[in-house]
Scaffold this active site. Structure first.
Site, PDB file in Angstrom:
ATOM      1  N   ARG A  39      14.799  58.055  32.939  1.00 43.50           N
ATOM      2  CA  ARG A  39      13.685  57.313  33.519  1.00 43.50           C
ATOM      3  C   ARG A  39      13.730  57.481  35.038  1.00 43.50           C
ATOM      4  O   ARG A  39      14.798  57.628  35.626  1.00 43.50           O
ATOM      5  CB  ARG A  39      13.826  55.800  33.223  1.00 43.50           C
ATOM      6  CG  ARG A  39      13.802  55.405  31.756  1.00 43.50           C
ATOM      7  CD  ARG A  39      12.419  55.498  31.170  1.00 43.50           C
ATOM      8  NE  ARG A  39      12.344  55.072  29.777  1.00 43.50           N
ATOM      9  CZ  ARG A  39      12.503  55.870  28.722  1.00 43.50           C
ATOM     10  NH1 ARG A  39      12.772  57.150  28.889  1.00 43.50           N
ATOM     11  NH2 ARG A  39      12.384  55.414  27.493  1.00 43.50           N
TER      12      ARG A  39
ATOM     13  N   ILE B 129      22.798  48.808  25.548  1.00 43.10           N
ATOM     14  CA  ILE B 129      22.070  50.070  25.742  1.00 43.10           C
ATOM     15  C   ILE B 129      21.638  50.571  24.374  1.00 43.10           C
ATOM     16  O   ILE B 129      22.467  50.707  23.462  1.00 43.10           O
ATOM     17  CB  ILE B 129      22.965  51.117  26.441  1.00 43.10           C
ATOM     18  CG1 ILE B 129      23.291  50.662  27.868  1.00 43.10           C
ATOM     19  CG2 ILE B 129      22.304  52.494  26.440  1.00 43.10           C
ATOM     20  CD1 ILE B 129      24.128  51.643  28.667  1.00 43.10           C
TER      21      ILE B 129
ATOM     22  N   PHE C 235       6.214  39.997  39.602  1.00 42.94           N
ATOM     23  CA  PHE C 235       7.013  40.869  40.464  1.00 42.94           C
ATOM     24  C   PHE C 235       6.119  41.737  41.369  1.00 42.94           C
ATOM     25  O   PHE C 235       5.987  41.503  42.577  1.00 42.94           O
ATOM     26  CB  PHE C 235       7.894  41.709  39.528  1.00 42.94           C
ATOM     27  CG  PHE C 235       8.598  42.859  40.154  1.00 42.94           C
ATOM     28  CD1 PHE C 235       9.329  42.704  41.319  1.00 42.94           C
ATOM     29  CD2 PHE C 235       8.559  44.117  39.551  1.00 42.94           C
ATOM     30  CE1 PHE C 235       9.993  43.786  41.876  1.00 42.94           C
ATOM     31  CE2 PHE C 235       9.226  45.190  40.089  1.00 42.94           C
ATOM     32  CZ  PHE C 235       9.931  45.032  41.259  1.00 42.94           C
TER      33      PHE C 235
ATOM     34  N   ALA D 248      -1.997  41.196  35.995  1.00 43.88           N
ATOM     35  CA  ALA D 248      -1.550  40.276  34.944  1.00 43.88           C
ATOM     36  C   ALA D 248      -1.447  41.017  33.615  1.00 43.88           C
ATOM     37  O   ALA D 248      -2.391  41.668  33.186  1.00 43.88           O
ATOM     38  CB  ALA D 248      -2.530  39.116  34.817  1.00 43.88           C
TER      39      ALA D 248
ATOM     40  N   LYS E  73      -3.335  49.759  27.757  1.00 39.68           N
ATOM     41  CA  LYS E  73      -3.515  50.250  29.136  1.00 39.68           C
ATOM     42  C   LYS E  73      -4.538  51.393  29.155  1.00 39.68           C
ATOM     43  O   LYS E  73      -5.418  51.435  30.009  1.00 39.68           O
ATOM     44  CB  LYS E  73      -2.183  50.747  29.709  1.00 39.68           C
ATOM     45  CG  LYS E  73      -1.159  49.645  30.004  1.00 39.68           C
ATOM     46  CD  LYS E  73      -1.543  48.827  31.209  1.00 39.68           C
ATOM     47  CE  LYS E  73      -0.444  47.880  31.654  1.00 39.68           C
ATOM     48  NZ  LYS E  73      -0.903  46.881  32.608  1.00 39.68           N
TER      49      LYS E  73
ATOM     50  N   GLY F 224       5.717  34.895  35.275  1.00 46.58           N
ATOM     51  CA  GLY F 224       5.915  34.865  36.729  1.00 46.58           C
ATOM     52  C   GLY F 224       6.397  33.498  37.177  1.00 46.58           C
ATOM     53  O   GLY F 224       6.607  32.599  36.351  1.00 46.58           O
TER      54      GLY F 224
ATOM     55  N   GLU G  31      11.433  54.826  21.145  1.00 47.17           N
ATOM     56  CA  GLU G  31      10.999  54.835  22.543  1.00 47.17           C
ATOM     57  C   GLU G  31      10.917  56.284  23.032  1.00 47.17           C
ATOM     58  O   GLU G  31      11.528  57.183  22.447  1.00 47.17           O
ATOM     59  CB  GLU G  31      11.953  54.033  23.445  1.00 47.17           C
ATOM     60  CG  GLU G  31      13.339  54.607  23.555  1.00 47.17           C
ATOM     61  CD  GLU G  31      14.253  53.818  24.502  1.00 47.17           C
ATOM     62  OE1 GLU G  31      13.755  53.188  25.444  1.00 47.17           O
ATOM     63  OE2 GLU G  31      15.481  53.860  24.284  1.00 47.17           O
TER      64      GLU G  31
ATOM     65  N   TYR H 179       1.304  48.659  23.835  1.00 48.80           N
ATOM     66  CA  TYR H 179       1.144  48.403  25.281  1.00 48.80           C
ATOM     67  C   TYR H 179       0.422  49.584  25.937  1.00 48.80           C
ATOM     68  O   TYR H 179      -0.544  49.411  26.677  1.00 48.80           O
ATOM     69  CB  TYR H 179       2.545  48.201  25.867  1.00 48.80           C
ATOM     70  CG  TYR H 179       2.645  48.187  27.375  1.00 48.80           C
ATOM     71  CD1 TYR H 179       2.240  47.081  28.111  1.00 48.80           C
ATOM     72  CD2 TYR H 179       3.202  49.268  28.073  1.00 48.80           C
ATOM     73  CE1 TYR H 179       2.361  47.056  29.496  1.00 48.80           C
ATOM     74  CE2 TYR H 179       3.333  49.256  29.445  1.00 48.80           C
ATOM     75  CZ  TYR H 179       2.910  48.147  30.158  1.00 48.80           C
ATOM     76  OH  TYR H 179       3.042  48.125  31.533  1.00 48.80           O
TER      77      TYR H 179
ATOM     78  N   SER I 298       0.055  52.288  33.472  1.00 50.67           N
ATOM     79  CA  SER I 298       1.490  52.579  33.317  1.00 50.67           C
ATOM     80  C   SER I 298       1.652  54.014  32.843  1.00 50.67           C
ATOM     81  O   SER I 298       0.746  54.565  32.189  1.00 50.67           O
ATOM     82  CB  SER I 298       2.071  51.645  32.254  1.00 50.67           C
ATOM     83  OG  SER I 298       3.337  52.106  31.836  1.00 50.67           O
TER      84      SER I 298
HETATM   85  N1  LIG Z   1       7.256  46.702  36.874  1.00 52.27           N
HETATM   86  C1  LIG Z   1       7.079  47.918  36.395  1.00 52.27           C
HETATM   87  O1  LIG Z   1       7.985  48.727  36.368  1.00 52.27           O
HETATM   88  C2  LIG Z   1       5.710  48.342  35.885  1.00 52.27           C
HETATM   89  C3  LIG Z   1       5.540  49.670  35.474  1.00 52.27           C
HETATM   90  C4  LIG Z   1       4.299  50.061  35.005  1.00 52.27           C
HETATM   91  C5  LIG Z   1       3.259  49.157  34.965  1.00 52.27           C
HETATM   92  N2  LIG Z   1       3.455  47.866  35.361  1.00 52.27           N
HETATM   93  C6  LIG Z   1       2.331  46.934  35.291  1.00 52.27           C
HETATM   94  O2  LIG Z   1       2.271  46.210  36.505  1.00 52.27           O
HETATM   95  C7  LIG Z   1       1.814  44.896  36.251  1.00 52.27           C
HETATM   96  C8  LIG Z   1       2.796  43.887  36.820  1.00 52.27           C
HETATM   97  O3  LIG Z   1       4.047  44.046  36.171  1.00 52.27           O
HETATM   98  P1  LIG Z   1       5.339  43.263  36.647  1.00 52.27           P
HETATM   99  O4  LIG Z   1       6.492  44.136  36.396  1.00 52.27           O
HETATM  100  O5  LIG Z   1       5.111  42.724  37.991  1.00 52.27           O
HETATM  101  O6  LIG Z   1       5.403  42.098  35.563  1.00 52.27           O
HETATM  102  P2  LIG Z   1       5.540  40.533  35.778  1.00 52.27           P
HETATM  103  O7  LIG Z   1       5.715  39.920  34.440  1.00 52.27           O
HETATM  104  O8  LIG Z   1       6.553  40.233  36.814  1.00 52.27           O
HETATM  105  O9  LIG Z   1       4.112  40.146  36.342  1.00 52.27           O
HETATM  106  C9  LIG Z   1       3.003  39.946  35.507  1.00 52.27           C
HETATM  107  C10 LIG Z   1       2.407  38.602  35.859  1.00 52.27           C
HETATM  108  O10 LIG Z   1       1.249  38.411  35.051  1.00 52.27           O
HETATM  109  C11 LIG Z   1       1.231  37.080  34.618  1.00 52.27           C
HETATM  110  N3  LIG Z   1       0.445  37.041  33.397  1.00 52.27           N
HETATM  111  C12 LIG Z   1       0.756  37.572  32.184  1.00 52.27           C
HETATM  112  N4  LIG Z   1      -0.226  37.318  31.309  1.00 52.27           N
HETATM  113  C13 LIG Z   1      -1.178  36.628  31.988  1.00 52.27           C
HETATM  114  C14 LIG Z   1      -2.429  36.083  31.633  1.00 52.27           C
HETATM  115  N5  LIG Z   1      -2.911  36.166  30.385  1.00 52.27           N
HETATM  116  N6  LIG Z   1      -3.164  35.452  32.581  1.00 52.27           N
HETATM  117  C15 LIG Z   1      -2.705  35.333  33.851  1.00 52.27           C
HETATM  118  N7  LIG Z   1      -1.505  35.809  34.245  1.00 52.27           N
HETATM  119  C16 LIG Z   1      -0.757  36.449  33.314  1.00 52.27           C
HETATM  120  C17 LIG Z   1       2.675  36.678  34.422  1.00 52.27           C
HETATM  121  O11 LIG Z   1       2.858  35.272  34.498  1.00 52.27           O
HETATM  122  C18 LIG Z   1       3.342  37.419  35.575  1.00 52.27           C
HETATM  123  O12 LIG Z   1       3.424  36.600  36.707  1.00 52.27           O
HETATM  124  C19 LIG Z   1       1.610  44.785  34.754  1.00 52.27           C
HETATM  125  O13 LIG Z   1       0.259  45.011  34.463  1.00 52.27           O
HETATM  126  C20 LIG Z   1       2.449  45.898  34.202  1.00 52.27           C
HETATM  127  O14 LIG Z   1       1.955  46.360  32.969  1.00 52.27           O
HETATM  128  C21 LIG Z   1       4.661  47.445  35.815  1.00 52.27           C
END
Ligand SMILES: NC(=O)c1ccc[n+]([C@@H]2O[C@H](COP(=O)([O-])OP(=O)(O)OC[C@H]3O[C@@H](n4cnc5c(N)ncnc54)[C@H](O)[C@@H]3O)[C@@H](O)[C@H]2O)c1
Length: 329
Positions: A209, A201, A12, A75, A145, A37, A270, A141, A118
């Protein structure tokens, strides 16, 4: 033109950042193992490499080949609440995978390593969370981080590798995985409504949040590497407004013509109130846009109706079942 690695770029947040970087005319290489993804998220104009960040031998070869100027590391398996039940996987994927990238970035003299941490690192403490608070993560998690953050700090001190650490929270919008029952509350609700199932929920839904639309967050992150003021900083990023989970459910239901009802499940372990301050981002001169929540939700719902609910691989390797919410069994 710089050569930039975006890990998790089929996901995403990563896909939006990769697209922004292409628009800024950089050469972008996306690395993703497609565990969470989707190939069709990967924007046009990038080179895609299917690889896990845990495969350090392959990672080494990729770094040898491309000589990256910058690394955006996204990732991860971001299932915060599940992470305590999948500890080994969580630390292998989210921590050791990150260390593999940090090692290669140091060796290859990467100019700046941008890490998506995060607000999970803050844990349960007085809000709003400011970047100077000592992190006190309450789940695996968040611990992973925070550990990566500390590794980046010592890598700056020992090897002079610059970093930027972003701490986002609950981002939503197009390209989000709506097929994973363990994470992304808006995606879960949309999925349930489209499958005519009641919205689940945890607890009474009064937990609060902040929710940020992807189009407000990705441009800030993508542009950060070109702005030295961000270097070696930790920055919360996202919307100031906060809502209860009940309000989110209501707003999403309003986008549909039917209401399958709400199923309140047993409260889970949580953080009750997760609210971050964005003062520092403002002081850095980034006047972040704020797409109104109703508009952002409308866009995400429209997108989901168009592409359908994502068919995500179900996460099956639960390591601990004691205390696992019933609905996750
Ligand atoms: N979306 C949020 O609200 C949010 C909030 C805080 C932090 N984050 C951080 O942002 C980052 C992206 O989150 P997102 O929401 O886009 O999640 P997402 O799952 O959509 O994207 C993560 C991507 O990483 C890939 N991935 C996972 N493990 C992998 C590995 N071992 N090797 C290669 N690719 C791998 C997945 O296939 C996926 O495409 C993450 O690190 C997440 O912890 C996201």
């Amino acid at each position: 033109m710089s050569t930039i690695l975006v890990t998790g770029g089929a996901g995403f947040l990563g896909s939006h950042i990769a697209r922004e970087l292409v628009e800024l005319k950089h050469r972008v290489i996306v690395l993703d193992d497609l565990s969470g993804g989707f190939k069709d998220n990967v924007p046009k104009g990038v080179r895609f490499i299917a690889c896990s960040v845990t495969d350090h031998k392959k990672i080494q070869k990729i770094f040898d080949r491309y000589n990256f100027d910058y690394v955006f590391h996204l990732a991860a398996y971001a299932a915060e609440n599940l992470s305590c039940f999948i500890k080994r996987f969580n630390y292998t994927n989210n921590l050791i995978g990150s260390i593999n990238l940090i090692n290669e970035s140091i060796k290859h003299k990467v100019q700046c390593f941008v890490f998506t941490s995060s607000i999970a690192v803050y844990g349960e403490q007085a809000t709003p969370f400011t970047e100077d608070l000592t992190p006190r993560p309450v789940d695996s998690y968040g611990i992973a981080k925070y550990t990566v953050e500390q590794e980046l700090k010592i890598s700056k001190n020992l090897f002079n590798m610059n970093y930027i650490i972003f701490r986002p929270h609950n981002i939503y919008g197009e390209n989000q995985n709506t097929g994973d029952k363990y994470r992304n509350v808006m995606g879960i609700f949309i999925n349930q409504i489209m499958n005519n199932r009641p919205l689940s929920i945890f607890g009474d839904g009064t937990q609060t949040r902040q929710f940020s639309y992807i189009g407000d967050v990705a441009p800030v992150m993508a542009r950060s590497v070109l702005d030295a003021r961000f270097y070696n900083q930790i920055v919360n990023v996202g919307s100031d407004n906060f809502y209860t989970v009940n309000t989110i459910a209501e707003k999403i239901l309003n986008c549909f013509g039917h209401n399958p009802g709400i199923n309140h499940l047993q409260k889970r372990h949580e953080v009750y109130s997760a609210i971050a301050s964005h003062q520092k981002l403002k002081e850095l001169g980034f006047l972040q846009k704020e797409t109104p929540l109703d508009e952002g939700i409308r866009r995400m719902v429209e997108w989901t109706k168009k592409v359908g609910i994502r068919k995500s691989k179900e996460f099956r390797n639960i390591e601990l079942t004691e205390g696992l919410p019933e609905s996750w069994r």
